[in-house]
Design a protein around this motif. Structure first.
Motif, short mmCIF file in Angstrom:
data_model
loop_
_atom_site.label_atom_id
_atom_site.label_comp_id
_atom_site.label_asym_id
_atom_site.label_seq_id
_atom_site.Cartn_x
_atom_site.Cartn_y
_atom_site.Cartn_z
N LEU A 40 -12.28 41.04 27.25
CA LEU A 40 -11.65 42.28 26.55
C LEU A 40 -13.30 43.69 26.92
O LEU A 40 -14.46 42.98 26.09
CB LEU A 40 -11.44 42.48 25.13
CG LEU A 40 -10.44 41.20 25.22
CD1 LEU A 40 -9.72 41.39 23.89
CD2 LEU A 40 -8.92 41.66 26.21
N GLY A 94 -5.06 51.04 28.11
CA GLY A 94 -5.70 50.30 28.06
C GLY A 94 -6.41 50.87 28.68
O GLY A 94 -7.22 49.10 29.73
N ASP A 97 -10.36 48.68 25.76
CA ASP A 97 -9.49 47.18 25.05
C ASP A 97 -9.62 47.73 23.90
O ASP A 97 -8.63 46.92 23.06
CB ASP A 97 -10.11 46.03 25.60
CG ASP A 97 -9.88 45.85 27.33
OD1 ASP A 97 -8.78 46.24 27.69
OD2 ASP A 97 -10.80 45.08 27.55
N LYS A 256 -3.39 46.04 25.98
CA LYS A 256 -4.31 44.93 26.26
C LYS A 256 -3.44 43.32 25.29
O LYS A 256 -3.89 42.17 25.77
CB LYS A 256 -5.53 45.07 26.49
CG LYS A 256 -5.80 45.59 27.64
CD LYS A 256 -5.13 45.47 28.57
CE LYS A 256 -6.13 45.92 29.59
NZ LYS A 256 -7.52 46.03 29.98
N ARG A 259 -1.13 41.10 25.23
CA ARG A 259 -0.68 40.60 26.51
C ARG A 259 -1.98 38.98 26.32
O ARG A 259 -1.79 37.99 27.87
CB ARG A 259 -1.91 40.82 28.13
CG ARG A 259 -0.60 42.18 28.42
CD ARG A 259 -2.03 42.81 29.54
NE ARG A 259 -0.75 43.97 30.17
CZ ARG A 259 -1.23 44.59 30.85
NH1 ARG A 259 -2.00 44.47 31.55
NH2 ARG A 259 -0.19 45.51 30.63
#
Length: 338
Positions: A40, A94, A97, A256, A259
């Motif tokens: 990230l 996105g 992050d 983000k 996910r």
């Protein structure tokens, strides 16, 4: 002998067969790790010299420890992931992050956050932390997911002071006609207009040149930013206005973050909760060091007529009460007076 050769051949074939059976298992394990590993990108608006860099790095270490290295957070300092405003909008899409950022850059996305930047709202850090960690602050973080961002915790960037290149600031009248760099928040602009100043929105990365070229004559920044961005080289005076507590939030892009697998999301939230006290303590310590450093570099640091500044900026409350939400403003004022 033939028997021994046959036995060795059988053993070799068995070994190869066993290896063949084992190899897919290793591959499957490797694929599982690769699928579980996440990187990230975390951005913040300040230079690597700012304490936020150290806090963000510590947060990254906490996340790595809590996820067994399955989640890696890369820290990017000011400008690397875009301008100060773009860091916030980037989380919505996105592109970015995660981020540490100040309230002034969140106000255009979440208007209710403007309440935290009303001038002279908090009398001390303890009062501010009580509001931010209580129902009001958590409610403001709760506004964020609707616009694509998760807010985890509130931190601190240091009390905002007023620094100038050519004149000391002790009274509101000292700001009359002065072009001063501000964050893009409308509350900041109104607060300095109330003192007769001319507010100019400018990215932090442009401030040093802006003062050097006399595009602006001053800034209103915490000592932490004055040191990390070397603003002390182009300003000579600091007035201790303490006009805004300067809260900031640790946030993540909703698209983000959603996910990331559930266990890792929980680990990130746990790390965020742990970093909050470290963030605040680091800022408190480095603010004192920063003030002393600026004095050593020749900056004149002056006390200000606190009551006069507060009175001059008082009309900002009436101007923004309905824009922010009268009920919220009343709740905050009641909380800070408790």
């Amino acid at each position: 002998m033939t028997s021994n050769i046959a036995r060795r051949a059988l053993l070799t074939r068995a070994t190869i067969a066993a290896a063949g059976l084992a190899m897919p298992a290793i591959s499957r394990s490797g694929r599982a790790f690769a699928q579980g590993a996440v990187t990230l990108k975390l951005g913040h608006p300040d230079t690597p010299l700012h304490p936020t860099q150290a806090v963000a790095t510590k947060f990254s270490e906490l996340v790595a420890a809590k996820t067994g290295g399955a989640v890696r957070i890369q820290v990017f300092s000011g400008g690397q992931l875009g301008s100060e405003v773009n860091i916030v909008s980037g989380m919505q899409t996105g592109i970015v992050d995660m981020a540490f950022h100040t309230t002034g850059f969140l106000e255009s996305f979440f208007p209710r956050i403007q309440v935290l930047d009303l001038p002279f709202l908090f009398r001390d850090a303890k009062t501010a932390e009580g509001v931010l960690d209580g129902p009001i602050g958590q409610g403001l973080l709760g506004d964020m997911p609707a616009k694509g961002i998760y807010g985890f915790v509130w931190g601190h960037y240091g009390w905002r002071e007023t620094e100038t290149a050519s004149q000391p600031v002790r009274e509101p009248s000292d700001l009359k006609g002065l072009k001063i760099r501000i964050q893009p928040g409308a509350v900041f602009a109104a607060s300095f207009r109330a003192c007769g100043a001319i507010p100019v929105v400018m990215d932090l990365s442009e401030v040093y040149i802006g003062i050097s070229q006399k595009t602006v004559g001053g800034v209103e920044l915490p000592f932490l930013a004055i040191v990390s961005s070397k603003i002390y080289e182009v300003t000579k005076f600091a007035g201790l206005t303490n006009h805004v507590y300067n809260a900031g939030a640790l946030m993540a892009s909703k698209v983000k973050f959603d996910r990331v697998e559930a266990a890792h999301r929980n680990a990130i939230r746990e790390a965020a909760a742990e970093i909050q006290s470290i963030w605040r303590a680091t800022v408190a310590e480095k603010t004192q060091e920063g003030r002393a450093f600026c004095a050593q570099k020749g900056m004149q640091i002056d006390d200000t007529n606190f009551a006069a500044f507060r009175a001059a900026m008082a009309p900002v409350y009436d101007e923004f009460r309905d824009k922010i939400g009268a009920d919220l403003v009343s709740q905050v004022l009641k909380a800070v007076q408790a």
